[in-house]
Design an enzyme around this catalytic site. Structure first.
Site, PDB file in Angstrom:
ATOM      1  N   LYS A 169       0.835  -1.209   0.000  1.00 42.16           N
ATOM      2  CA  LYS A 169       0.000   0.000   0.000  1.00 42.16           C
ATOM      3  C   LYS A 169       0.874   1.265   0.000  1.00 42.16           C
ATOM      4  O   LYS A 169       0.588   2.246  -0.695  1.00 42.16           O
ATOM      5  CB  LYS A 169      -0.926  -0.031   1.228  1.00 42.16           C
ATOM      6  CG  LYS A 169      -1.723   1.233   1.457  1.00 42.16           C
ATOM      7  CD  LYS A 169      -2.690   1.528   0.329  1.00 42.16           C
ATOM      8  CE  LYS A 169      -3.409   2.853   0.565  1.00 42.16           C
ATOM      9  NZ  LYS A 169      -4.060   3.342  -0.652  1.00 42.16           N
ATOM     10  N   LYS A 237       1.162  11.513   5.387  1.00 42.44           N
ATOM     11  CA  LYS A 237       1.532  10.401   6.281  1.00 42.44           C
ATOM     12  C   LYS A 237       2.058   9.213   5.471  1.00 42.44           C
ATOM     13  O   LYS A 237       3.067   8.594   5.810  1.00 42.44           O
ATOM     14  CB  LYS A 237       0.293  10.031   7.115  1.00 42.44           C
ATOM     15  CG  LYS A 237       0.336   8.768   7.937  1.00 42.44           C
ATOM     16  CD  LYS A 237      -0.443   7.598   7.361  1.00 42.44           C
ATOM     17  CE  LYS A 237      -1.890   7.822   7.065  1.00 42.44           C
ATOM     18  NZ  LYS A 237      -2.574   6.678   6.453  1.00 42.44           N
TER      19      LYS A 237
HETATM   20  N1  LIG Z   1      -9.827   8.605   1.964  1.00 43.09           N
HETATM   21  C1  LIG Z   1      -9.226   7.821   1.075  1.00 43.09           C
HETATM   22  O1  LIG Z   1      -9.315   8.045  -0.154  1.00 43.09           O
HETATM   23  C2  LIG Z   1      -8.429   6.633   1.497  1.00 43.09           C
HETATM   24  C3  LIG Z   1      -7.935   6.493   2.787  1.00 43.09           C
HETATM   25  N2  LIG Z   1      -7.188   5.400   3.114  1.00 43.09           N
HETATM   26  C4  LIG Z   1      -6.678   5.231   4.471  1.00 43.09           C
HETATM   27  O2  LIG Z   1      -7.793   4.811   5.260  1.00 43.09           O
HETATM   28  C5  LIG Z   1      -7.678   5.340   6.574  1.00 43.09           C
HETATM   29  C6  LIG Z   1      -8.915   6.177   6.898  1.00 43.09           C
HETATM   30  O3  LIG Z   1      -8.991   7.217   5.944  1.00 43.09           O
HETATM   31  P1  LIG Z   1     -10.234   8.229   5.901  1.00 43.09           P
HETATM   32  O4  LIG Z   1     -11.489   7.515   6.183  1.00 43.09           O
HETATM   33  O5  LIG Z   1     -10.071   8.992   4.644  1.00 43.09           O
HETATM   34  O6  LIG Z   1      -9.855   9.163   7.128  1.00 43.09           O
HETATM   35  P2  LIG Z   1     -10.763  10.135   8.008  1.00 43.09           P
HETATM   36  O7  LIG Z   1      -9.830  11.170   8.501  1.00 43.09           O
HETATM   37  O8  LIG Z   1     -11.973  10.546   7.258  1.00 43.09           O
HETATM   38  O9  LIG Z   1     -11.218   9.197   9.218  1.00 43.09           O
HETATM   39  C7  LIG Z   1     -10.295   8.799  10.202  1.00 43.09           C
HETATM   40  C8  LIG Z   1     -10.985   7.896  11.219  1.00 43.09           C
HETATM   41  O10 LIG Z   1     -10.027   7.580  12.231  1.00 43.09           O
HETATM   42  C9  LIG Z   1     -10.589   7.913  13.500  1.00 43.09           C
HETATM   43  N3  LIG Z   1      -9.529   8.278  14.442  1.00 43.09           N
HETATM   44  C10 LIG Z   1      -8.552   9.196  14.275  1.00 43.09           C
HETATM   45  N4  LIG Z   1      -7.744   9.228  15.352  1.00 43.09           N
HETATM   46  C11 LIG Z   1      -8.224   8.311  16.229  1.00 43.09           C
HETATM   47  C12 LIG Z   1      -7.824   7.860  17.513  1.00 43.09           C
HETATM   48  N5  LIG Z   1      -6.745   8.360  18.131  1.00 43.09           N
HETATM   49  N6  LIG Z   1      -8.549   6.911  18.117  1.00 43.09           N
HETATM   50  C13 LIG Z   1      -9.648   6.385  17.498  1.00 43.09           C
HETATM   51  N7  LIG Z   1     -10.087   6.758  16.277  1.00 43.09           N
HETATM   52  C14 LIG Z   1      -9.373   7.709  15.650  1.00 43.09           C
HETATM   53  C15 LIG Z   1     -11.518   9.067  13.214  1.00 43.09           C
HETATM   54  O11 LIG Z   1     -12.432   9.229  14.291  1.00 43.09           O
HETATM   55  P3  LIG Z   1     -13.188  10.647  14.541  1.00 43.09           P
HETATM   56  O12 LIG Z   1     -14.389  10.624  13.640  1.00 43.09           O
HETATM   57  O13 LIG Z   1     -13.530  10.640  15.972  1.00 43.09           O
HETATM   58  O14 LIG Z   1     -12.199  11.734  14.176  1.00 43.09           O
HETATM   59  C16 LIG Z   1     -12.168   8.562  11.931  1.00 43.09           C
HETATM   60  O15 LIG Z   1     -13.134   7.576  12.208  1.00 43.09           O
HETATM   61  C17 LIG Z   1      -6.359   6.135   6.601  1.00 43.09           C
HETATM   62  O16 LIG Z   1      -5.349   5.284   7.079  1.00 43.09           O
HETATM   63  C18 LIG Z   1      -6.133   6.475   5.132  1.00 43.09           C
HETATM   64  O17 LIG Z   1      -4.777   6.682   4.834  1.00 43.09           O
HETATM   65  C19 LIG Z   1      -6.943   4.391   2.217  1.00 43.09           C
HETATM   66  C20 LIG Z   1      -7.432   4.458   0.949  1.00 43.09           C
HETATM   67  C21 LIG Z   1      -8.174   5.606   0.491  1.00 43.09           C
HETATM   68  O1  LIG Z   2      -5.004   5.868  -0.233  1.00 44.90           O
HETATM   69  C1  LIG Z   2      -5.603   6.479  -1.086  1.00 44.90           C
HETATM   70  C2  LIG Z   2      -6.088   5.901  -2.306  1.00 44.90           C
HETATM   71  O2  LIG Z   2      -6.689   6.642  -3.139  1.00 44.90           O
HETATM   72  O3  LIG Z   2      -5.890   4.695  -2.507  1.00 44.90           O
END
Ligand SMILES: NC(=O)C1=CN([C@@H]2O[C@H](COP(=O)(O)OP(=O)(O)OC[C@H]3O[C@@H](n4cnc5c(N)ncnc54)[C@H](OP(=O)(O)O)[C@@H]3O)[C@@H](O)[C@H]2O)C=CC1
Ligand SMILES: O=CC(=O)O
Length: 290
Positions: A169, A237
């Site tokens: 990834k 990140k």
């Molecule tokens: N968006 C994208 O296009 C893609 C994202 N990803 C990966 O997927 C993951 C999630 O991404 P995404 O949904 O976009 O991110 P968001 O920022 O939208 O969501 C992050 C989530 O993590 C939770 N969170 C953050 N810090 C903590 C903590 N200390 N304890 C518990 N929960 C926590 C947040 O909770 P709260 O609501 O309370 O803040 C929220 O539910 C990441 O690792 C990202 O790199 C992978 C592929 C695609």
């Molecule tokens: O992590 C992000 C994506 O687009 O895949």
């Protein structure tokens, strides 16, 4: 089948909703508990803590922001470890291999089963069940989770030992982040040199470097519109973690390093919560044009 889901951000919300739509019973938890309400409208139950979700479900999926969130949900008070004995845990967050291994060891030490399964694909593929799943770890848990993966994604890979999914990834996202910077530079160069950047998009789309990302993000970037699908702070990140993987393996990565600097600069400009395509703004900033 009762499945747990921890983390209802951009990705988690879309993925959990998809599982519910396809007949899975889902118990959800989110740090900000109010975000669970929308999922309840689609038929989800709420767990008060990660521990209560794990206790109720045969396996639990997590989709959390970064390594520190992924570790804290497992290791902290009322976390996943409390009831993991005999249960499965599937972390789909993008983290580094060390973090994934720490989680795996902690879960196995308590009698649980662990699979890492980060995904390639953003908000829309998550909504459409078109993710690419990069799994590694417990093969029996992978086989058990395949019906869910078939709903969440268009293709699942099983890559062997824990760490291989995380590394795959990070390599993919390192390439993607570097491409986004080259694309932003190109759009700026076209505009500053008197070309119509919209025509550049058409030209790119007809040639050998045509790709889904340029096609999807180009038009909105030209409108300076960066509604978050993949938040820039998460892309930075991923660049940071990919560069650390390069350090470990003595791989020179000058292009990724430059891209990381641009994403850091974008964060310092307050753009971290916008889409990662907002890195385009750093190429328009005055200190790059003087
Ligand atoms: N968006 C994208 O296009 C893609 C994202 N990803 C990966 O997927 C993951 C999630 O991404 P995404 O949904 O976009 O991110 P968001 O920022 O939208 O969501 C992050 C989530 O993590 C939770 N969170 C953050 N810090 C903590 C903590 N200390 N304890 C518990 N929960 C926590 C947040 O909770 P709260 O609501 O309370 O803040 C929220 O539910 C990441 O690792 C990202 O790199 C992978 C592929 C695609
Ligand atoms: O992590 C992000 C994506 O687009 O895949």
């Amino acid at each position: 089948m009762e499945v747990g889901f921890l983390g209802l951000g951009i990705m988690g919300k879309a993925m959990a909703t998809n599982l519910l739509r396809h007949g899975f019973k889902v118990t959800v938890w989110n740090r900000t508990l109010s975000k669970c309400e929308e999922l309840v409208q689609h038929g989800a139950s709420i767990g008060e803590t990660p521990a209560t979700v794990v206790k109720k479900c045969k396996y639990t999926i997590a989709m959390l922001s970064d390594p520190s969130a992924a570790l804290s949900v497992v290791l902290d008070k009322d976390g996943v470890l409390d009831h993991i004995n005999g249960k499965g845990y599937i972390d789909m967050s993008t983290v580094d291999a060390d973090t994934s291994s720490k989680i795996s060891e902690a879960i196995k030490a308590k009698g649980g089963y662990f699979l890492e399964a980060p995904v390639s694909g953003s908000k829309k593929p998550a909504e459409d069940g078109q993710l690419v799943i990069l799994a590694a770890g417990d093969k029996a848990l992978y086989d058990e989770a395949l019906p869910a993966f078939d709903i969440l994604g268009k293709k699942s890979f099983f890559l062997g030992d824990v760490g291989n999914g995380a590394k795959m990834k990070l390599v993919v996202n390192m390439i993607m982040g570097s491409m986004m910077n080259a694309f932003s530079e190109g759009l700026t160069l076209a505009e500053r040199s008197g070309l119509d950047p919209a025509t550049l998009l058409d030209v790119l789309d007809l040639g050998a470097i045509s790709n889904g990302m340029f096609k999807l993000k180009g038009p909105t970037m030209l409108q300076n519109s960066y509604s978050p699908a993949f938040p820039l702070k998460h892309q930075q990140k991923d660049m940071r973690l990919a560069l650390a993987l390069g350090d470990e393996n003595a791989v020179s990565m000058p292009i990724a390093a430059a891209a990381n600097e641009a994403f850091k600069k974008a964060r310092s400009m307050g753009l971290g919560d916008l889409d990662f395509s907002a890195v385009h703004e750093t190429y328009k900033a005055p200190d790059r044009s003087s």
